[in-house]
Design an enzyme around this catalytic site. Structure first.
Site, PDB file in Angstrom:
ATOM      1  N   ARG A   1       5.585  -7.597  -4.176  1.00 35.52           N
ATOM      2  CA  ARG A   1       4.729  -7.875  -3.023  1.00 35.52           C
ATOM      3  C   ARG A   1       3.605  -8.825  -3.445  1.00 35.52           C
ATOM      4  O   ARG A   1       3.428  -9.112  -4.628  1.00 35.52           O
ATOM      5  CB  ARG A   1       4.159  -6.567  -2.447  1.00 35.52           C
ATOM      6  CG  ARG A   1       3.554  -5.735  -3.562  1.00 35.52           C
ATOM      7  CD  ARG A   1       2.350  -4.993  -3.212  1.00 35.52           C
ATOM      8  NE  ARG A   1       1.271  -5.822  -2.780  1.00 35.52           N
ATOM      9  CZ  ARG A   1       0.456  -6.513  -3.598  1.00 35.52           C
ATOM     10  NH1 ARG A   1       0.633  -6.498  -4.905  1.00 35.52           N
ATOM     11  NH2 ARG A   1      -0.537  -7.215  -3.111  1.00 35.52           N
ATOM     12  N   GLY A   2       2.815  -9.257  -2.428  1.00 37.96           N
ATOM     13  CA  GLY A   2       1.806 -10.286  -2.685  1.00 37.96           C
ATOM     14  C   GLY A   2       2.470 -11.613  -2.375  1.00 37.96           C
ATOM     15  O   GLY A   2       3.606 -11.877  -2.815  1.00 37.96           O
ATOM     16  N   ALA A   3       1.766 -12.444  -1.590  1.00 37.56           N
ATOM     17  CA  ALA A   3       2.407 -13.654  -1.060  1.00 37.56           C
ATOM     18  C   ALA A   3       3.044 -14.532  -2.152  1.00 37.56           C
ATOM     19  O   ALA A   3       4.235 -14.881  -2.051  1.00 37.56           O
ATOM     20  CB  ALA A   3       1.400 -14.433  -0.224  1.00 37.56           C
TER      21      ALA A   3
ATOM     22  N   ARG B   1       9.889 -10.468   5.410  1.00 39.20           N
ATOM     23  CA  ARG B   1       8.474 -10.275   5.765  1.00 39.20           C
ATOM     24  C   ARG B   1       7.976 -11.550   6.446  1.00 39.20           C
ATOM     25  O   ARG B   1       8.031 -12.626   5.853  1.00 39.20           O
ATOM     26  CB  ARG B   1       7.634  -9.947   4.522  1.00 39.20           C
ATOM     27  CG  ARG B   1       8.081  -8.658   3.829  1.00 39.20           C
ATOM     28  CD  ARG B   1       7.056  -8.139   2.858  1.00 39.20           C
ATOM     29  NE  ARG B   1       5.912  -7.561   3.533  1.00 39.20           N
ATOM     30  CZ  ARG B   1       4.772  -7.236   2.923  1.00 39.20           C
ATOM     31  NH1 ARG B   1       4.648  -7.464   1.621  1.00 39.20           N
ATOM     32  NH2 ARG B   1       3.774  -6.706   3.581  1.00 39.20           N
TER      33      ARG B   1
ATOM     34  N   GLN C   1      -2.730  -0.572  -1.985  1.00 39.81           N
ATOM     35  CA  GLN C   1      -2.595  -1.616  -3.017  1.00 39.81           C
ATOM     36  C   GLN C   1      -3.865  -1.732  -3.870  1.00 39.81           C
ATOM     37  O   GLN C   1      -3.789  -2.091  -5.046  1.00 39.81           O
ATOM     38  CB  GLN C   1      -2.287  -2.976  -2.374  1.00 39.81           C
ATOM     39  CG  GLN C   1      -0.908  -3.090  -1.762  1.00 39.81           C
ATOM     40  CD  GLN C   1      -0.907  -2.739  -0.302  1.00 39.81           C
ATOM     41  OE1 GLN C   1      -1.707  -1.946   0.169  1.00 39.81           O
ATOM     42  NE2 GLN C   1       0.013  -3.327   0.456  1.00 39.81           N
TER      43      GLN C   1
ATOM     44  N   ASP D   1      -2.428 -14.397   2.959  1.00 39.90           N
ATOM     45  CA  ASP D   1      -0.977 -14.540   3.139  1.00 39.90           C
ATOM     46  C   ASP D   1      -0.597 -15.786   3.914  1.00 39.90           C
ATOM     47  O   ASP D   1       0.528 -16.263   3.823  1.00 39.90           O
ATOM     48  CB  ASP D   1      -0.413 -13.301   3.829  1.00 39.90           C
ATOM     49  CG  ASP D   1      -0.383 -12.146   2.857  1.00 39.90           C
ATOM     50  OD1 ASP D   1      -1.457 -11.563   2.611  1.00 39.90           O
ATOM     51  OD2 ASP D   1       0.689 -11.873   2.298  1.00 39.90           O
TER      52      ASP D   1
ATOM     53  N   ASN E   1      -4.699 -11.914   6.118  1.00 35.60           N
ATOM     54  CA  ASN E   1      -4.588 -11.171   4.861  1.00 35.60           C
ATOM     55  C   ASN E   1      -4.417  -9.694   5.195  1.00 35.60           C
ATOM     56  O   ASN E   1      -4.397  -9.306   6.369  1.00 35.60           O
ATOM     57  CB  ASN E   1      -5.831 -11.409   3.982  1.00 35.60           C
ATOM     58  CG  ASN E   1      -5.643 -10.857   2.577  1.00 35.60           C
ATOM     59  OD1 ASN E   1      -4.597 -11.103   1.949  1.00 35.60           O
ATOM     60  ND2 ASN E   1      -6.602 -10.107   2.066  1.00 35.60           N
ATOM     61  N   LYS E   2      -4.284  -8.892   4.168  1.00 35.25           N
ATOM     62  CA  LYS E   2      -4.036  -7.458   4.340  1.00 35.25           C
ATOM     63  C   LYS E   2      -4.964  -6.841   5.384  1.00 35.25           C
ATOM     64  O   LYS E   2      -6.154  -7.147   5.429  1.00 35.25           O
ATOM     65  CB  LYS E   2      -4.221  -6.779   2.978  1.00 35.25           C
ATOM     66  CG  LYS E   2      -4.058  -5.288   2.945  1.00 35.25           C
ATOM     67  CD  LYS E   2      -2.750  -4.799   3.541  1.00 35.25           C
ATOM     68  CE  LYS E   2      -1.521  -5.459   2.943  1.00 35.25           C
ATOM     69  NZ  LYS E   2      -0.307  -5.265   3.784  1.00 35.25           N
TER      70      LYS E   2
HETATM   71  O1  MRU Z   1       1.582  -6.241   2.002  1.00 26.37           O
HETATM   72  P1  MRU Z   1       1.210  -6.898   0.708  1.00 26.37           P
HETATM   73  O2  MRU Z   1       0.837  -5.925  -0.356  1.00 26.37           O
HETATM   74  O3  MRU Z   1       2.252  -7.887   0.256  1.00 26.37           O
HETATM   75  O4  MRU Z   1      -0.091  -7.728   1.078  1.00 26.37           O
HETATM   76  C1  MRU Z   1      -0.656  -8.534   0.104  1.00 26.37           C
HETATM   77  C2  MRU Z   1      -1.940  -9.122   0.487  1.00 26.37           C
HETATM   78  O5  MRU Z   1      -2.407  -8.995   1.589  1.00 26.37           O
HETATM   79  C3  MRU Z   1      -2.581  -9.984  -0.540  1.00 26.37           C
HETATM   80  O6  MRU Z   1      -3.959  -9.980  -0.383  1.00 26.37           O
HETATM   81  C4  MRU Z   1      -2.064 -11.413  -0.373  1.00 26.37           C
HETATM   82  O7  MRU Z   1      -0.676 -11.470  -0.392  1.00 26.37           O
HETATM   83  C5  MRU Z   1      -2.618 -12.298  -1.395  1.00 26.37           C
HETATM   84  S1  MRU Z   1      -1.712 -12.164  -2.902  1.00 26.37           S
HETATM   85  C6  MRU Z   1      -2.340 -13.190  -4.064  1.00 26.37           C
END
Ligand code: MRU
Length: 372
Positions: A63-65, A109, A216, A257, A267-268
């Site tokens: 996970r994470g963009a 996603r 997270q 994201d 973002n999250k």
């Molecule tokens: O749902 P996730 O855990 O993939 O969400 C991730 C985030 O929101 C991060 O802040 C984002 O992807 C930045 S990662 C460098």
């Protein structure tokens, strides 16, 4: 291709001595650390089936963009070699199967634009080689996936350098979710300046929001920062105002994201609330965004598709017993959009963009085009 040495940072800069996403040495597997098991268990998964790779992305094992972009790129290369094994030099079949696999992974996603960005880049690479043999195209895709991976490492190290110019020794920094080593190949986006400053003796005090519902911040950010020996304090999401009111936070840095062309940033879930509170206390709020996260095709945040996830994540997950009445309905958006008016700056690998973002992001785009 960028060599890993060119990043100037050792692999273990963040405290974790592995790449979050990799390709196995025989080139047959996507290798990821299973993030759903952290912090209790460090376990690496070797995946070669398209369905398993997509499921790993959907279930947030990776996970994470940026990390899902790199994982999808490696995944598409692995699928391309399977297509070659099944269909040989039949180019029509190759491109048709490759397209199907691309769209299948892409749908895992919808909000993080890096997923589509990396897959588009892989498919464009295959198309640019359409006069070559299928075997050579598959090899070209392996090289492109490795290039995307190496670039991610380099870009995060640049975010670290630019981001650190915004920070002062001894500052309290608040971050939301995990935009760390685990969300990229190495170093992270929002955490890259923190790691770099830590190595230079800045003595930061980091506040990590736990980040309901998937935690997270608690499971991943608190884990990787404490592994690196950084002073990290975990807080519940509803404690942000309290620590800011006490004067413990001087800067907020989060990842993102998808950044729209006007600087609105998805973002999250919970990030926009943090930005609103930061504004109230006069605390600068920065977004760390590799340019692969900027979507110039999307005009404003209103056009960003927000992923909604299952209700179980809110009501049942992490609890021994269900924590809410069965009849209560649940709304579980995975992301929110922070209005550009709340953002002090967007840290990219080409420098920091400041408001008005419509203009400054255009300047960043020009720098990207010169680099091409
Ligand atoms: O749902 P996730 O855990 O993939 O969400 C991730 C985030 O929101 C991060 O802040 C984002 O992807 C930045 S990662 C460098």
């Amino acid at each position: 291709m960028l060599s890993e040495e060119k990043t100037g940072l050792p692999k273990g800069n963040s405290g974790l001595d592995f790449d979050t996403v990799d390709i196995s040495s025989d080139g047959r597997y996507l290798v990821i650390i299973d993030q759903t098991l952290l912090p209790g268990k460090v376990e690496f998964l070797h995946l070669d089936k398209l369905e398993d790779m997509r499921e790993a992305i959907y279930l947030l094992k990776v996970r994470g963009a940026p990390a899902i972009g790199v994982a999808a790129a490696i995944g598409l290369y692995i699928e391309a070699s399977h297509i070659y094994e099944n269909y040989g030099e039949d180019k029509t079949a190759f491109f048709s199967e490759l397209k199907k696999a691309k769209l299948y992974l892409e749908a895992a996603r919808p909000t993080a634009v890096n997923l589509k960005w990396a897959l588009d880049r892989m498919y464009a690479c295959a198309e640019s080689m359409k006069e070559s043999s299928v075997q050579d195209i598959a090899q070209g895709l392996k090289e492109e996936a490795l290039r995307i991976k190496a670039e991610d490492i380099h870009v995060c190290s640049k975010l670290g350098e630019y981001g650190l110019t915004l920070l002062k020794k001894g500052q309290g920094i608040l971050t939301h979710c995990n935009a760390g080593h685990l969300a990229t190949v190495r170093y992270g986006t929002a955490t890259a300046p923190i790691y770099l400053g830590h190595r230079q003796g800045y003595g930061f005090k980091v506040f990590a929001d736990e980040t309901r519902p998937l935690l997270q911040g608690a499971r991943l950010t608190a884990f990787e920062l404490s592994e690196a020996g950084i002073d990290v304090t975990l807080i519940c999401d509803n404690m942000v105002s309290s620590v800011m009111q006490k004067g413990w936070v001087q800067t907020v840095i989060t990842g993102c994201d998808r950044v729209a062309a006007n600087g609105d940033a998805a973002n999250k879930i919970g990030t926009s609330g943090v930005a609103v509170i930061a504004k109230h206390y006069g605390i600068p709020f920065y977004i760390a965004a590799p340019t692969s996260t900027i979507d110039f095709e999307t005009e404003t945040g209103e056009d960003i598709i927000i992923e909604e996830r299952p209700w179980e994540e809110v009501k049942n997950m992490w609890y021994e017993r269900p924590m809410a009445p069965e009849k209560a309905s649940v709304y579980n958006p995975a992301f929110d959009v922070t209005d550009n008016s709340l953002i002090s700056g967007i840290i990219t690998e080409y420098g920091i963009a400041y408001p008005p973002f419509g203009e400054s992001l255009k300047e960043i785009k020009k720098k990207m085009e010169i680099k091409l």
